[in-house]
Design an enzyme around this catalytic site. Structure first.
Site, PDB file in Angstrom:
ATOM      1  N   PHE A 150       1.400   1.395  10.003  1.00 15.81           N
ATOM      2  CA  PHE A 150       0.867   1.185  11.359  1.00 15.81           C
ATOM      3  C   PHE A 150       1.962   1.084  12.417  1.00 15.81           C
ATOM      4  O   PHE A 150       1.695   1.254  13.606  1.00 15.81           O
ATOM      5  CB  PHE A 150       0.010  -0.095  11.396  1.00 15.81           C
ATOM      6  CG  PHE A 150       0.816  -1.370  11.479  1.00 15.81           C
ATOM      7  CD1 PHE A 150       1.302  -1.823  12.701  1.00 15.81           C
ATOM      8  CD2 PHE A 150       1.123  -2.098  10.336  1.00 15.81           C
ATOM      9  CE1 PHE A 150       2.071  -2.986  12.783  1.00 15.81           C
ATOM     10  CE2 PHE A 150       1.886  -3.249  10.408  1.00 15.81           C
ATOM     11  CZ  PHE A 150       2.366  -3.688  11.632  1.00 15.81           C
ATOM     12  N   CYS A 282      10.765  -1.739  10.721  1.00 17.17           N
ATOM     13  CA  CYS A 282      11.394  -1.900   9.407  1.00 17.17           C
ATOM     14  C   CYS A 282      12.893  -2.149   9.564  1.00 17.17           C
ATOM     15  O   CYS A 282      13.570  -2.504   8.610  1.00 17.17           O
ATOM     16  CB  CYS A 282      11.144  -0.684   8.533  1.00 17.17           C
ATOM     17  SG  CYS A 282      11.995   0.764   9.136  1.00 17.17           S
TER      18      CYS A 282
HETATM   19  P1  NAD Z   1       1.029  -0.891   4.156  1.00 21.10           P
HETATM   20  O1  NAD Z   1       1.803  -0.731   2.901  1.00 21.10           O
HETATM   21  O2  NAD Z   1      -0.014  -1.937   4.226  1.00 21.10           O
HETATM   22  O3  NAD Z   1       0.252   0.489   4.499  1.00 21.10           O
HETATM   23  C1  NAD Z   1       0.937   1.722   4.529  1.00 21.10           C
HETATM   24  C2  NAD Z   1      -0.028   2.836   4.111  1.00 21.10           C
HETATM   25  O4  NAD Z   1      -0.449   2.595   2.774  1.00 21.10           O
HETATM   26  C3  NAD Z   1      -1.283   2.916   4.972  1.00 21.10           C
HETATM   27  O5  NAD Z   1      -1.538   4.264   5.252  1.00 21.10           O
HETATM   28  C4  NAD Z   1      -2.364   2.307   4.086  1.00 21.10           C
HETATM   29  O6  NAD Z   1      -3.623   2.902   4.277  1.00 21.10           O
HETATM   30  C5  NAD Z   1      -1.865   2.565   2.674  1.00 21.10           C
HETATM   31  N1  NAD Z   1      -2.233   1.504   1.734  1.00 21.10           N
HETATM   32  C6  NAD Z   1      -2.297   0.167   1.988  1.00 21.10           C
HETATM   33  N2  NAD Z   1      -2.624  -0.519   0.871  1.00 21.10           N
HETATM   34  C7  NAD Z   1      -2.764   0.395  -0.117  1.00 21.10           C
HETATM   35  C8  NAD Z   1      -3.085   0.305  -1.510  1.00 21.10           C
HETATM   36  N3  NAD Z   1      -3.325  -0.862  -2.094  1.00 21.10           N
HETATM   37  N4  NAD Z   1      -3.131   1.442  -2.222  1.00 21.10           N
HETATM   38  C9  NAD Z   1      -2.889   2.643  -1.652  1.00 21.10           C
HETATM   39  N5  NAD Z   1      -2.585   2.778  -0.327  1.00 21.10           N
HETATM   40  C10 NAD Z   1      -2.523   1.685   0.427  1.00 21.10           C
HETATM   41  O7  NAD Z   1       2.100  -1.029   5.341  1.00 21.10           O
HETATM   42  P2  NAD Z   1       1.835  -1.361   6.875  1.00 21.10           P
HETATM   43  O8  NAD Z   1       1.423  -2.792   7.005  1.00 21.10           O
HETATM   44  O9  NAD Z   1       0.993  -0.306   7.498  1.00 21.10           O
HETATM   45  O10 NAD Z   1       3.314  -1.180   7.459  1.00 21.10           O
HETATM   46  C11 NAD Z   1       4.272  -2.202   7.474  1.00 21.10           C
HETATM   47  C12 NAD Z   1       5.251  -2.065   6.324  1.00 21.10           C
HETATM   48  O11 NAD Z   1       5.871  -0.785   6.375  1.00 21.10           O
HETATM   49  C13 NAD Z   1       6.383  -3.076   6.387  1.00 21.10           C
HETATM   50  O12 NAD Z   1       6.624  -3.572   5.091  1.00 21.10           O
HETATM   51  C14 NAD Z   1       7.572  -2.256   6.877  1.00 21.10           C
HETATM   52  O13 NAD Z   1       8.843  -2.747   6.511  1.00 21.10           O
HETATM   53  C15 NAD Z   1       7.291  -0.948   6.222  1.00 21.10           C
HETATM   54  N6  NAD Z   1       7.993   0.136   6.880  1.00 21.10           N
HETATM   55  C16 NAD Z   1       9.087   0.641   6.261  1.00 21.10           C
HETATM   56  C17 NAD Z   1       9.818   1.655   6.856  1.00 21.10           C
HETATM   57  C18 NAD Z   1      11.055   2.201   6.198  1.00 21.10           C
HETATM   58  O14 NAD Z   1      11.642   3.118   6.746  1.00 21.10           O
HETATM   59  N7  NAD Z   1      11.470   1.691   5.047  1.00 21.10           N
HETATM   60  C19 NAD Z   1       9.412   2.156   8.104  1.00 21.10           C
HETATM   61  C20 NAD Z   1       8.274   1.633   8.698  1.00 21.10           C
HETATM   62  C21 NAD Z   1       7.568   0.614   8.077  1.00 21.10           C
END
Ligand code: NAD
Length: 482
Positions: A150, A282
């Site tokens: 998100f 992140c």
């Molecule tokens: P999230 O893991 O909750 O969701 C990310 C995606 O995964 C979404 O599209 C969601 O629909 C899907 N998803 C969620 N739960 C799932 C499950 N159980 N099974 C399969 N798919 C699932 O992450 P978020 O809250 O949207 O984003 C924040 C996180 O992203 C933070 O931990 C942040 O550090 C990380 N992030 C990392 C980077 C990087 O470059 N390493 C960049 C941006 C964000």
């Protein structure tokens, strides 16, 4: 009545087979903006089928011709730059200034991908044996997919598909169900560009869609960005299905402040890093390690003074520096974590929890705590909110050891005037995106982006040259003419 969003499959906007609808709201006002359907396996089947069908023709389209679509897209993205930025602010909450950064950094990927004829070039070597020459070429593989978080509604999907599609692959994007509207607008623009049907597809949803993409035999590779538990799940599931995967996970980023740092610039940079995008980057600074008593004293005093001046509110107001967090659930989780930190003995230096005057949005003001306990939740957990912990260390080495003890290894920065200290820091720290006097060391789109350890599952990172390797197979020919 809130609009019910559609998937974009095979060049057409289509209703989802999934019957569950989630409300997408504006986190600054809680107003419902739209309803997003949670797609199912049938939707994935249709999108992957369309992408597979489109692949052969697209792969045979010369890279120079494929590049033209990206030049057109770049023009449209510039024309709609403000529309996209406002959409990011409205559905995500970050300030308009930050949203413009989100869109700008997204567009830069389109610019780099437009250089695909050069990026795709292979290598040759004459006389690998007497009278024998060898060449390598990069070829597209088929259908790829992205599953995105998100926190950067415009930029993160653009880390992937422009490179994949420019290489000659076809694509399915599954945006975060919390911020689907920016991608809807972006896909409306790609539709105007006129990519051939099936080359680019958009499927809304959550776990069912994600798992179906990981399992589908025609999906050759998956790019994921999000939290570490989901990154690990996707890595395992894709590996079990025998496909390529790059899964960028969560983070816990520490910054080191040396006593010889330039004080005002250090405070300003770390303030932006920790509070920008409401701490939901992140690359956000989450822990500040001050080396020695003197550095701790000037940094903590200056930081709290500046953090107190941050104006919190609706990101559409150009005077606001800090927007809301993404959801009620996120706000409640962050408040619980702050409570736990205090129960574990942390000291509150600036308390941003009281936001009753700001209305119903999911606001938190800058919150600054101090702790010397390395087991405190402030040091061990990714909080993903406008919360920062200060900790004193006695030497640079102690700071580096603390950073390297963390299982996450996304980013870290040092603030110093000493080249020697900076060199030691760069050499020894595990996180792979490193800043020297930079608060948010985000690699540009012509470099590659990603951490290591629990911040990256896989080996090839996002955008830049590594993404060309991820999205292609290198074939080598060895040639002899009798
Ligand atoms: P999230 O893991 O909750 O969701 C990310 C995606 O995964 C979404 O599209 C969601 O629909 C899907 N998803 C969620 N739960 C799932 C499950 N159980 N099974 C399969 N798919 C699932 O992450 P978020 O809250 O949207 O984003 C924040 C996180 O992203 C933070 O931990 C942040 O550090 C990380 N992030 C990392 C980077 C990087 O470059 N390493 C960049 C941006 C964000």
């Amino acid at each position: 009545m809130a609009e019910i969003l559609k998937h974009y499959i095979n060049g057409t906007w289509v209703a989802s087979h999934g019957t569950t609808l989630l409300e997408v709201d504006n986190p600054a006002t809680t107003e419902v903006l739209a309803k997003v359907p949670l797609g199912d396996r049938k939707d994935v089947e249709a999108a992957v089928g369309a992408a597979q069908e489109a692949f052969r023709d697209w792969r045979e389209t010369p890279p120079l011709d494929r590049a033209q679509y990206f030049f057109k897209l770049k023009t449209l993205l510039e024309e709609h730059f403000e529309d996209l930025s406002r959409m990011v602010t409205v559905e995500h909450g970050k300030t308009l200034h930050e949203a413009r950064g989100d869109v700008r950094r997204g567009i830069q990927n389109v610019e780099v991908a437009a250089g695909i004829p050069t990026l795709l070039m292979g290598e040759t070597c004459e006389d690998v044996s007497r009278g024998v020459d060898s060449t390598s070429m990069r070829r597209a593989l088929g259908v790829f997919a992205a599953i995105t978080p998100f926190n950067f509604p415009a930029m993160v999907p653009l880390w992937f598909w422009p490179f994949a599609v420019a290489c000659g692959n076809t694509y399915v994007v599954k945006p975060s169900e919390q911020v689907p509207l920016t991608q809807q607008l972006l896909f409306q623009l790609t539709e105007r560009v006129g990519f051939p049907k099936g080359v680019l597809n958009l499927v809304h949803g959550a776990k069912e869609v994600v798992d179906a993409l990981c399992d589908h035999p025609d999906v050759k590779g998956v790019s994921f960005v999000g939290s570490t538990p989901v990154a690990e799940h996707i890595y395992r599931r894709c590996a079990a299905a025998g496909k390529r995967v790059q899964a960028l996970g969560g983070a816990k980023n520490s910054m080191i402040v040396m006593d010889d740092a330039v004080k005002d610039k250090t405070v300003a940079n770390i303030l932006d890093s920790s509070m920008g995008c409401a701490g939901q980057r992140c690359l956000a600074a989450s822990v500040v390690l001050c080396v020695g008593d003197h550095a701790y004293d000037w940094f903590s005093a200056g930081f709290v003074e500046q953090a107190r001046k941050v104006k919190t509110g609706n990101g559409l107001d150009e005077n606001v520096n800090l927007g809301p967090v993404i959801s009620r659930a996120a706000k409640d989780r962050i408040l619980t974590d702050i409570g736990t930190a205090l129960e574990q003995g942390a000291t509150m230096l600036l308390d941003g929890r009281n936001t009753a005057d700001l209305g119903p949005g999911y606001f938190l003001r800058p919150t600054v705590l101090a702790t010397q306990d390395r087991e405190n939740i402030l040091i061990t957990k990714e909080l993903f909110g406008p919360v920062v912990a200060l900790l004193k260390v006695s030497s640079l080495q102690e700071g580096i050891d603390l950073i390297n003890a963390c299982p996450f290894a996304n980013t870290t920065s040092i603030f110093t005037s000493s080249g020697r200290a900076a060199r030691q820091f760069q050499y020894e720290v595990h996180p792979s995106m490193i800043g020297v006097n930079i608060g948010v060391p985000a690699p540009m789109s012509f470099f590659s982006f990603g951490g290591t350890r629990k911040s990256l599952y896989g080996d090839l990172k996002a955008h830049g040259k590594e993404s060309i390797a991820f999205f292609t197979d290198t074939k080598v020919s060895i040639i002899r003419w009798f």
